[in-house]
Design a protein around this motif. Structure first.
Motif, PDB file in Angstrom:
ATOM      1  N   ARG A   4       8.814   3.473  -4.350  1.00 58.66           N
ATOM      2  CA  ARG A   4       9.089   4.882  -4.136  1.00 58.66           C
ATOM      3  C   ARG A   4      10.127   5.041  -3.042  1.00 58.66           C
ATOM      4  NH1 ARG A   4       2.859   6.254  -3.513  1.00 58.66           N
ATOM      5  NH2 ARG A   4       3.274   4.814  -1.837  1.00 58.66           N
ATOM      6  N   GLU A  18       9.469   8.297  -7.539  1.00 56.87           N
ATOM      7  CA  GLU A  18       8.716   7.121  -7.937  1.00 56.87           C
ATOM      8  C   GLU A  18       9.490   6.291  -8.960  1.00 56.87           C
ATOM      9  OE1 GLU A  18       4.128   6.534  -9.030  1.00 56.87           O
ATOM     10  OE2 GLU A  18       5.199   7.871 -10.373  1.00 56.87           O
ATOM     11  N   THR A  35       6.960   2.625   0.404  1.00 51.22           N
ATOM     12  CA  THR A  35       7.941   3.701   0.367  1.00 51.22           C
ATOM     13  C   THR A  35       9.138   3.369   1.242  1.00 51.22           C
ATOM     14  OG1 THR A  35       6.187   5.312   0.023  1.00 51.22           O
ATOM     15  CG2 THR A  35       8.292   6.167   0.778  1.00 51.22           C
TER      16      THR A  35
END
Length: 116
Positions: A4, A18, A35
């Motif tokens: 992500r 995503e 992330t």
């Protein structure tokens, strides 16, 4: 990289994207949850795509075809480093263009009913 990417908007809101893949082989530093922080704002990432859409619209609207409406559809791929790219379909960039015209007289004049 399959994870992500977190983009910030110009007003500070977060946009989480995503399933972004990085095919360059480089590795970006990510948080424990996988992330990665994007290098550009969300709006900054889309700026090049917006400019491409404006340019494509200009080509089809200002030419000799003079359509009543123009629709341009393309996929956008978001990456942490490059921002937004026009996504490819197979080997080439994907761009779908629809032009439409309203029905009208073919010679440019309107037919009138004969007097009764």
């Amino acid at each position: 990289m399959d994870g992500r990417v977190e983009f910030k908007t110009d007003d500070g809101a977060l946009v989480l994207v995503e399933g972004i893949e990085d095919e360059s082989g480089s590795r970006l530093v990510s948080r424990d949850d996988g992330t990665v922080q994007a290098a550009r704002t969300f709006e900054g990432s889309l700026e090049g795509v917006r400019a491409a859409a404006e340019s494509a619209l200009r080509v089809f609207r200002d030419g000799s075809l003079r359509p009543d409406s123009v629709e341009i559809e393309f996929g956008v791929k978001l990456t942490a480093e490059a921002g937004a790219l026009i996504a490819k379909s197979a080997v080439e960039g994907h761009l779908l263009v629809k032009l439409s015209w309203s029905p009208g007289p073919s010679d440019g004049s309107r037919e009138t009913a004969p007097p009764s």
